[in-house]
Write an enzyme that holds these catalytic residues in place. Structure first.
Site, PDB file in Angstrom:
ATOM      1  N   THR A   1     -47.381  75.385 -42.884  1.00 28.40           N
ATOM      2  CA  THR A   1     -47.934  74.037 -42.668  1.00 28.40           C
ATOM      3  C   THR A   1     -47.212  72.986 -43.491  1.00 28.40           C
ATOM      4  OG1 THR A   1     -50.122  74.834 -42.098  1.00 28.40           O
ATOM      5  CG2 THR A   1     -50.019  72.640 -43.017  1.00 28.40           C
TER       6      THR A   1
ATOM      7  N   SER B   1     -46.572  81.431 -40.912  1.00 21.43           N
ATOM      8  CA  SER B   1     -46.622  82.708 -41.649  1.00 21.43           C
ATOM      9  C   SER B   1     -47.351  83.803 -40.886  1.00 21.43           C
ATOM     10  CB  SER B   1     -47.217  82.518 -43.046  1.00 21.43           C
ATOM     11  OG  SER B   1     -48.605  82.349 -42.996  1.00 21.43           O
TER      12      SER B   1
ATOM     13  N   THR C   1     -49.772  79.406 -45.546  1.00 16.78           N
ATOM     14  CA  THR C   1     -50.855  79.946 -46.372  1.00 16.78           C
ATOM     15  C   THR C   1     -51.494  81.195 -45.767  1.00 16.78           C
ATOM     16  OG1 THR C   1     -52.484  78.504 -45.309  1.00 16.78           O
ATOM     17  CG2 THR C   1     -51.426  77.690 -47.326  1.00 16.78           C
ATOM     18  N   ASP C   2     -51.378  81.355 -44.434  1.00 17.83           N
ATOM     19  CA  ASP C   2     -52.161  82.411 -43.782  1.00 17.83           C
ATOM     20  C   ASP C   2     -51.830  83.815 -44.292  1.00 17.83           C
ATOM     21  OD1 ASP C   2     -53.414  80.451 -42.394  1.00 17.83           O
ATOM     22  OD2 ASP C   2     -52.343  80.765 -40.511  1.00 17.83           O
TER      23      ASP C   2
HETATM   24  N1  ASP Z   1     -50.605  78.727 -39.881  1.00 18.18           N
HETATM   25  C1  ASP Z   1     -50.016  78.203 -41.102  1.00 18.18           C
HETATM   26  C2  ASP Z   1     -49.132  79.270 -41.714  1.00 18.18           C
HETATM   27  O1  ASP Z   1     -49.615  80.166 -42.316  1.00 18.18           O
HETATM   28  C3  ASP Z   1     -51.082  77.802 -42.045  1.00 18.18           C
HETATM   29  C4  ASP Z   1     -50.616  77.197 -43.335  1.00 18.18           C
HETATM   30  O2  ASP Z   1     -49.465  77.224 -43.709  1.00 18.18           O
HETATM   31  O3  ASP Z   1     -51.503  76.642 -44.050  1.00 18.18           O
HETATM   32  O4  ASP Z   1     -47.922  79.201 -41.552  1.00 18.18           O
END
Ligand code: ASP
Length: 331
Positions: free
Chosen positions: A12, A54, A85-86
């Protein structure tokens, strides 16, 4: 001034709005252009390693990150990886086993909102990550929302708000207050890191639901080298449903079975109840104790990448790496 390598992998933090939702499109140079004051903290070089949500990151990508850090290790004082973050907690755990005892900081960060949005946690998280990478903060950690979390202890516990990660069953290594790192714990390290470059990715995870039988466990154990079962409470398996025979059969056929808990905090203790006692004492399944499921997954991949010897697997599993397991100390 300290030299830090910024390694971009997507997420993100690097995302922009597209017709089909947020997609990771910004380069590491573009990320850096949002925090010009970073030049007061450290000198930064950039590598664009991946541009992935991710959700699409695999253990093969962890190995790619390790190779990148290894190639550049001598040329930099610390490393910052931007990551979605995932699955960041899995990657942080993976890197903690694949790069052990690093005297230089290896810091993962990301954000819940893209760096180009008016309201975003990207800039503070990225700046804090550089601050930590430029400090005496050895080992792998996640820096997020002012917290410094050990790489083996992180879990994504909120899907939307800025306080996305928690340190499970272990304190934060430190916090950042108004841009100042207050370090509580210094991870142990060696003079140089030990790098590993093999993983066995055939590790599966099964969450138990009331009334389940052995069919799903059989399916997963037939196709994988290890199965982590997230059971209830301090741990155990239902007496109905054929689970004990299933575990015995597959362990006799060389599989590794680890029991852990669905409960968020405090971990397993399989010997407490009748439903867990025999698994541990008669069948010899392993248990997670205070390790996170993310860490157990990565640790099994790391261990089984090196050995299939049951005793060696057991010994390595219970040997603490980067503060992943504290209680109880078994040998
Ligand atoms: N879907 C995103 C990822 O994990 C979520 C994030 O980065 O907060 O790449």
């Amino acid at each position: 001034m300290k030299k830090i390598l910024l390694i971009g992998t997507g997420g993100t933090i690097a995302s922009e709005v597209s017709d089909s939702g947020l997609a990771p499109e910004l380069t590491t140079e573009q990320l850096l252009s949002h925090i010009p004051a970073i030049s007061d903290i450290c000198e930064v070089d950039c590598v664009q390693l991946l541009s992935l949500d991710s959700t699409n990151i695999t253990p093969a990508h962890w190995l790619k990150m390790v190779r990148c850090i290894r190639e550049h290790y001598d040329g930099y004082d610390g490393f910052v990886l931007t990551h979605g973050t995932d699955t960041m907690a899995y990657t942080a755990a993976g890197l903690s086993y694949l790069i052990q005892g690093s005297p230089k900081p290896i810091v993962l960060t990301g954000a819940q909102k893209p760096i180009g949005f008016d309201s975003t946690d990207s800039k503070i998280n990225l700046t804090d990550a550089f601050r930590c990478a430029a400090e005496d903060m050895p080992g792998v950690s996640i820096v997020f929302n002012n917290q410094v979390i050990p790489g083996t202890r992180a879990r994504k516990t909120r899907s939307k708000s800025f306080q996305a990660f928690s340190s499970i069953n272990y304190p934060n290594l430190g916090i950042l207050r108004d841009g100042v790192l207050l370090r509580y714990i210094r991870q142990e390290c060696g003079k140089a890191p030990v790098f590993y470059d093999t993983l066995d990715t055939k590790v599966a995870l099964m969450k138990l639901v009331p009334g389940a039988d052995r069919a799903q466990a059989d399916f997963l154990l037939e196709r994988n080298d290890a199965l982590i079962i997230e059971s209830f409470g301090v741990g155990g398996l239902p007496e109905a449903g054929g689970f004990y025979d299933c575990v015995r059969y597959w362990m006799d056929n060389g599989r590794t079975v680890v029991l852990t808990t669905q409960v968020a905090n405090e971990g397993s203790d399989l010997g407490v109840y009748h439903v867990g006692h025999a698994l541990k004492n008669d069948l010899g399944v392993l248990e997670a104790y205070d390790m996170t499921t993310e860490a157990v997954t990565a640790k099994l991949m790391w261990i089984l990448g090196q050995t299939r010897d049951r005793e060696a697997v057991r010994r390595m599993f219970y040997t603490p790496v980067a503060k992943d397991i504290l209680w109880p100390a078994e040998d």
